[in-house]
Design an enzyme around this catalytic site. Structure first.
Site, PDB file in Angstrom:
ATOM      1  CD  GLU A  13      -3.077  -0.981   1.936  1.00  0.00           C
ATOM      2  OE1 GLU A  13      -3.158   0.144   3.177  1.00  0.00           O
ATOM      3  OE2 GLU A  13      -4.000  -2.338   2.590  1.00  0.00           O
ATOM      4  CD  GLU A  19      -3.726  -6.053   4.092  1.00  0.00           C
ATOM      5  OE1 GLU A  19      -2.206  -6.055   3.815  1.00  0.00           O
ATOM      6  OE2 GLU A  19      -3.692  -5.368   4.596  1.00  0.00           O
TER       7      GLU A  19
END
Length: 770
Positions: free
Chosen positions: A420, A499
């Site tokens: 991220e 994820e």
């Protein structure tokens, strides 16, 4: 050619029978002095550390606490302490090592470490997860004691979005090398051909000659199977000039190899030697697996010609009560639970892990996504003073060291260079940051693909601006529908969920889309930090810190396990209120009359019984959703039976519990060697007079150990608890708590006792063994 091969085999046999004078590896974990705080002049040999605490490594001083909302680590670091810690150790080198190259190998120091030997500064490593090696040869003495000093500085906070630990929290080794030896991590083993009939093994290595004269050296590799039988050998001869290095490329064939896979993770050992005449100058043992792993755009992940869904979890590096200094046996028990839940993949979130963690993945049969960083240059909330301060200067060194250290592990099938990432990926600068990292990994380990966990790709525009086109495998966190749409718009992309949450539609995205290679759930186990006070722990795991199954773990097993599964859960409060719990003991029997029950099962049909009476049979839904019952609560026994083709294959039942009447103890192992990595996790469960677990009990349980052992830590999995981990007592949570016990002598009996006011004591006996 035949004569040369015969000569080489003869040389190999001679080398294996020659006098062994190779590298000496000594554990450097014991007999350190530690001081929490800054200590001016502590790097100098004359510094007096007699008042410092004596301990052995690995050591995480942050987990010692106490918890405090005011601690500068804040929500990311779980409100545990930060600051500066100093370590010092005196060591003596034997005269036999004079003339050798002496190195010190650290598997990781958290963080911003500085290391000195005899007052000479060896270097600094900001990234606490990196392994590193220092050559101390110019600074050590062989005729008097030496002093090594390490400063670990975690004072600049908040430095991470999750718990890091503090100090020398991984193993350390002292290595003595002959002047001609392999350069660090240079032995690299690959298996470009991996079939059940033939395995081609390639060995690359680099040798350095630090002497003042050129010499002719033989580099050889012998390969042995799990039984120790030699199955292949190869070698090469080169002249290496004084002060120079030489690269070697060897190739060996293994006939009818056992392939490394998830069910039978067969391993081989390559012993690579450098010899001069009959003298072995250096040797490196490399454990590896013969296997073929690849990703395909249309069909996802393949291992040895078999199409497999990666059913993975993300794991942080802490082990709960033990903090960041995790004994290997803690991971062993966690991996067993993950296997039971059907997990076959692990993402190292979001940093390099210990070498022994990856060794365990190799041995137990997990595929791994090996990850480097949580941040590049842009900061993240609750970790504003983290690796983003060092990325520009250190990313290349840290990436290189991780990949070279890890690349021989057969479990690793994918690298990730970021999680991220908040840096802009919309311009040439962002493109270059990714491309530089990917190119470096391709250079160091050409056989494995690279990904990263993209953050809101439709918002950042990476699916449309060409960024995703650079990626070997496109990884995305959450928003599975976006990834599905992206692949269907670009069917040549290889895709994976990096994820994912525990909800049903995310499982179906993997189950129903052939091109979806896998997913990594957030998370496998609850982890310290990333929680808002009074919580100290992120609780999104399949299991809690103490290894207890959680609702999402039970459901995941019904989706991912190949074995018949049936689990009963109910809403904790009346008429569907509260949370899902796996028991039949309400906190208040008088106000609980309407029970909302779900059954998680992969069986064709499930029949539910309450006190022997059938509450009906329900078939398996096509979308794998749970089977629901709405029943009137009755105290007694609830039982679910799973059937396939009309035959009972599994069942589960719960009984209503009374008041706690005794303590039941269970241990993960009863024999312990006196080493850091061996522990027994002892669970104390409160049960009623009939032996039924009491899931609502929260009584204080006191522990005591006598004999050849000690308590390392205690826990109960409660994310709201601020109790100390290094203690001899713990309140039960949901009816149980644990103590982690280790041996402190080579032999002897370890007697473990658990007590609670008003109940008889419970005792368990373990053995310390060599």
């Amino acid at each position: 050619m035949k004569k040369r091969t015969q000569l080489m085999v003869a040389l190999l046999l001679a080398a294996t029978s020659a006098t062994q004078a190779q590298r000496s590896i000594t554990s450097f974990d014991d007999n350190w002095a530690f001081y929490k705080g800054d200590a001016t002049g502590a790097e100098q040999t004359t510094f007096n550390d007699k008042a410092w605490r004596k301990l052995s490594l690995p050591h995480d001083w942050s987990i010692e606490g106490p918890y405090d909302q005011a601690n500068p680590t804040s929500r990311g670091g779980g409100y545990l302490p930060a600051g500066i810690g100093w370590y010092r150790k005196q060591f003596t080198l034997g005269k036999a090592d004079a003339g050798k190259n002496i190195t010190v190998e650290f598997d990781g120091v958290m963080a911003n470490s500085d290391v000195w030997v005899n007052g000479k500064h060896l270097g600094k490593r900001p990234y606490g997860y990196s392994s590193f090696i220092y050559d101390v040869t110019p600074y050590v003495s062989f005729d008097k004691p030496n002093i090594i000093a390490v400063k670990a500085d975690n004072s600049i906070q908040p430095a991470s979005r999750y718990y890091t630990g503090a100090g020398i929290y991984r193993h350390v080794r002292l290595v003595a090398l002959n002047p001609v030896h392999f350069t660090p991590w240079s032995v690299y083993v690959t298996t470009p051909v991996a079939t059940t009939t033939k395995g081609t093994v390639k060995i690359q290595a680099q040798v350095i000659n630090t002497t003042k004269a050129a010499g002719e050296y033989t580099i050889s590799t012998t390969i042995t199977d799990a039984t120790g039988k030699t199955v292949s050998a190869t070698g090469s001869i080169k002249t290496i000039a004084a002060g120079q290095t030489a690269d070697f490329n060897l190739e060996a064939q293994v006939n009818n190899p056992k392939l490394w896979n998830l069910d039978e993770p067969a391993l081989y050992t390559a012993v690579t030697r450098v010899t001069k005449g009959k003298e072995v100058l250096d040797d490196v043992k490399t454990t590896f697996g013969i296997r073929e792993a690849k990703f395909e755009a249309a069909t996802g992940f393949w291992l040895n010609g078999k199409n497999i869904k990666i059913k993975g979890v993300c794991l942080h590096h802490d082990g709960g009560a033990v903090g960041a200094a995790v004994p290997l046996d803690v991971w062993v028990e966690r991996f067993k639970l993950l296997k039971q839940a059907g997990v076959n993949g692990i993402r190292t979130s979001h940093n390099p892990v210990t070498p022994e963690f990856l060794d365990l993945c190799d041995r137990m049969g997990f595929v791994v996504m090996d990850e480097t960083f949580d941040t590049w240059t842009a900061a993240k909330n609750n970790g504003e003073k983290g690796y983003n301060l060092y990325f520009t200067d250190w990313w290349e060194r840290d990436t290189r060291d991780m990949v070279m250290r890890d690349r021989n592990h057969p479990s690793i099938v994918l690298y990730s260079v970021g999680n991220e990432i908040h840096d802009s990926l919309k311009d040439s600068v962002g493109f270059k940051k990714y491309r530089d990292q990917q190119n470096l990994i391709h250079q160091l380990d050409p056989g494995r693909p690279v990904t990263m966990a993209l953050f809101r790709p439709n918002v950042s525009g990476v699916y449309a601006n060409g960024f995703a086109n650079m990626m070997d495998v496109v990884g995305q966190n959450y928003r599975e529908n976006e990834l599905i749409a992206a692949h269907e718009a670009h069917p040549n992309w290889k895709v994976i969920g990096t994820e994912n949450t525990h909800v049903l539609n995310m499982w179906l995205a993997l189950r129903d889309k052939p091109y979806m290679a896998g997913q990594f759930l957030w998370t496998g186990f609850d982890y310290l930090g990333e929680a808002d006070w009074p919580e100290t722990t992120n609780n999104q795991g399949l299991f809690d810190r103490a290894g207890n199954w959680k609702q999402q773990g039970l459901q995941r097993e019904s989706w991912w396990s190949d074995k018949p599964v049936v689990h009963i859960v109910r809403k904790s409060d009346n008429a569907g209120a509260g949370t899902w719990v796996a028991n039949w003991t309400p906190t208040d029997f008088d106000t609980y009359d309407n029970a909302k029950v779900q059954i998680y099962s992969n069986c064709d049909e499930v029949e539910l019984f309450l006190n022997g009476k059938s509450e009906g049979v329900k078939a398996k839904p096509a979308d794998d959703s749970p089977r629901d019952w709405d029943i009137n609560f009755e105290k007694g026994t609830i039982r679910a039976v799973g059937r396939n083709k009309g035959k009972e294959v599994t069942s589960e039942e719960f009984k209503s519990a009374g008041a706690p009447a005794k303590i039941i103890l269970s241990a993960t192992k009863t024999k312990l060697a006196n080493t850091f990595d061996e522990v027994s996790i002892i669970k104390a469960t409160l049960v009623d007079a009939a032996g039924i677990p009491c899931p609502n009990a929260d009584n204080l349980i006191k522990f005591a150990v006598s004999g050849a052992g000690k308590i390392q830590a205690v826990d109960n999995g409660n994310i709201l608890s601020h109790e100390a981990y290094q203690a001899s007592e713990r309140k039960a949570f949901q009816g149980s708590c644990i103590a982690i016990v280790k041996a402190n002598a080579n032999t002897g009996t370890i007697t473990f006792n658990a007590s609670m006011a008003g109940l008889p004591d419970a005792t368990l006996t373990l053995q310390a063994t060599k």
